[in-house]
Design an enzyme around this catalytic site. Structure first.
Site, PDB file in Angstrom:
ATOM      1  N   ASN A 292       0.868  -1.192   0.000  1.00 19.65           N
ATOM      2  CA  ASN A 292       0.000   0.000   0.000  1.00 19.65           C
ATOM      3  C   ASN A 292       0.902   1.238   0.000  1.00 19.65           C
ATOM      4  O   ASN A 292       2.106   1.140   0.266  1.00 19.65           O
ATOM      5  CB  ASN A 292      -0.950  -0.017   1.205  1.00 19.65           C
TER       6      ASN A 292
ATOM      7  N   VAL B 169      -0.446 -10.607   0.140  1.00 20.39           N
ATOM      8  CA  VAL B 169       0.968 -10.769  -0.216  1.00 20.39           C
ATOM      9  C   VAL B 169       1.857  -9.984   0.746  1.00 20.39           C
ATOM     10  O   VAL B 169       2.913 -10.465   1.180  1.00 20.39           O
ATOM     11  CB  VAL B 169       1.209 -10.240  -1.651  1.00 20.39           C
ATOM     12  N   ASP B 170       1.434  -8.775   1.062  1.00 17.62           N
ATOM     13  CA  ASP B 170       2.226  -7.889   1.921  1.00 17.62           C
ATOM     14  C   ASP B 170       2.522  -8.561   3.275  1.00 17.62           C
ATOM     15  O   ASP B 170       3.675  -8.608   3.730  1.00 17.62           O
ATOM     16  CB  ASP B 170       1.405  -6.607   2.135  1.00 17.62           C
TER      17      ASP B 170
ATOM     18  N   GLY C  79      -6.374  -8.541  -5.207  1.00 15.01           N
ATOM     19  CA  GLY C  79      -6.910  -9.035  -3.937  1.00 15.01           C
ATOM     20  C   GLY C  79      -7.796  -7.976  -3.313  1.00 15.01           C
ATOM     21  O   GLY C  79      -8.850  -7.618  -3.861  1.00 15.01           O
ATOM     22  N   VAL C  80      -7.339  -7.437  -2.183  1.00 16.28           N
ATOM     23  CA  VAL C  80      -8.106  -6.413  -1.461  1.00 16.28           C
ATOM     24  C   VAL C  80      -8.394  -5.205  -2.356  1.00 16.28           C
ATOM     25  O   VAL C  80      -9.439  -4.566  -2.233  1.00 16.28           O
ATOM     26  CB  VAL C  80      -7.312  -5.983  -0.202  1.00 16.28           C
TER      27      VAL C  80
HETATM   28  P1  ADP Z   1      -3.719  -5.934  -3.450  1.00 20.04           P
HETATM   29  O1  ADP Z   1      -3.944  -5.125  -2.202  1.00 20.04           O
HETATM   30  O2  ADP Z   1      -2.719  -5.296  -4.393  1.00 20.04           O
HETATM   31  O3  ADP Z   1      -4.996  -6.324  -4.117  1.00 20.04           O
HETATM   32  P2  ADP Z   1      -3.392  -8.571  -2.200  1.00 20.04           P
HETATM   33  O4  ADP Z   1      -2.198  -9.025  -1.443  1.00 20.04           O
HETATM   34  O5  ADP Z   1      -4.671  -8.395  -1.445  1.00 20.04           O
HETATM   35  O6  ADP Z   1      -2.935  -7.241  -2.962  1.00 20.04           O
HETATM   36  O7  ADP Z   1      -3.671  -9.588  -3.380  1.00 20.04           O
HETATM   37  C1  ADP Z   1      -2.977  -9.619  -4.611  1.00 20.04           C
HETATM   38  C2  ADP Z   1      -3.051 -11.031  -5.195  1.00 20.04           C
HETATM   39  O8  ADP Z   1      -2.098 -11.866  -4.560  1.00 20.04           O
HETATM   40  C3  ADP Z   1      -4.399 -11.736  -5.020  1.00 20.04           C
HETATM   41  O9  ADP Z   1      -4.705 -12.379  -6.256  1.00 20.04           O
HETATM   42  C4  ADP Z   1      -4.128 -12.742  -3.910  1.00 20.04           C
HETATM   43  O10 ADP Z   1      -4.949 -13.909  -4.064  1.00 20.04           O
HETATM   44  C5  ADP Z   1      -2.691 -13.105  -4.158  1.00 20.04           C
HETATM   45  N1  ADP Z   1      -1.901 -13.602  -3.001  1.00 20.04           N
HETATM   46  C6  ADP Z   1      -2.168 -13.513  -1.675  1.00 20.04           C
HETATM   47  N2  ADP Z   1      -1.183 -14.080  -0.946  1.00 20.04           N
HETATM   48  C7  ADP Z   1      -0.252 -14.540  -1.841  1.00 20.04           C
HETATM   49  C8  ADP Z   1       1.002 -15.222  -1.740  1.00 20.04           C
HETATM   50  N3  ADP Z   1       1.527 -15.557  -0.553  1.00 20.04           N
HETATM   51  N4  ADP Z   1       1.679 -15.518  -2.888  1.00 20.04           N
HETATM   52  C9  ADP Z   1       1.171 -15.170  -4.100  1.00 20.04           C
HETATM   53  N5  ADP Z   1       0.004 -14.532  -4.274  1.00 20.04           N
HETATM   54  C10 ADP Z   1      -0.709 -14.220  -3.156  1.00 20.04           C
END
Ligand code: ADP
Length: 178
Positions: A30, A39-40, A127-128
């Site tokens: 973010n 992912v973060d 994702g979010v």
């Molecule tokens: P954003 O806030 O940019 O949408 P998110 O982390 O919520 O980021 O999600 C981005 C994408 O990464 C989603 O498609 C989610 O399913 C995927 N994701 C979540 N955790 C992991 C992980 N450990 N490795 C790879 N992809 C992931």
């Protein structure tokens, strides 16, 4: 699946981005660079607390949407983490595609600047942040392909997709590039 462009390869994989042995992994961060879920959270847990310390020290003002900044990878096997800030989906009329493209492009520039031959991306903003997966796949893959055709590096770009839905969406777009 994988497709060759120039001397470079785009590869799609299903899995966890924190487990990738690549020169750089990309975090879907973010703009405050203050950590979060998805992912973060996974990257910060795997890299250990030094990652947040370095991020706060180097980038106290965060990072603007549509760009990215670099840190070390600490306990990850990757040498670098590039913290990319994708846009929050707001219906598609707020420049989301350009901003998402900018985040990918900046990561690829950072990879070149740091002499990385391999980089792993998650599906930023899907994702979010709510970006529709099909549109995100189109924007992300087009941006990476165009960069590789222009620059001829990095040699390996891997998208690490969490789950079959995202993987399928990226495969459908990459197949159209063959
Ligand atoms: P954003 O806030 O940019 O949408 P998110 O982390 O919520 O980021 O999600 C981005 C994408 O990464 C989603 O498609 C989610 O399913 C995927 N994701 C979540 N955790 C992991 C992980 N450990 N490795 C790879 N992809 C992931």
């Amino acid at each position: 699946m994988h497709v060759q462009f120039n001397e470079c390869q785009i590869e799609l994989a299903q899995g966890d981005i924190t487990e990738q042995s690549m020169d750089a992994v990309v975090n879907a961060a973010n703009s405050g660079l203050r950590g979060g879920g998805g992912v973060d959270g996974a990257i910060h847990r795997a890299a250990g607390p030094d990652l947040m310390r370095e991020t706060r020290r180097l980038y106290p003002d965060g990072c603007e949407t549509g760009s990215a900044v670099s840190t070390a990878g600490f306990e990850l096997s990757a040498k670098y983490v590039f913290h990319a800030v994708g846009p929050v989906w707001a219906g598609g009329g707020e420049g989301e595609a350009e901003l998402l493209s900018g985040a990918y492009r900046r990561c690829l520039e950072l990879a070149v600047e740091h002499d990385c031959t391999s980089i792993a991306f998650p599906a930023i903003s899907t994702g979010v942040y709510g970006h529709p997966i099909d549109l995100a796949a189109e924007t992300s893959l087009t941006t990476v392909r165009d960069f590789l055709l222009e620059q001829g590096r990095p040699g390996l770009v891997r998208f690490v997709l969490f789950g079959g839905g995202a993987y399928g969406a990226f495969c459908r777009v990459l197949e159209t590039f063959i």
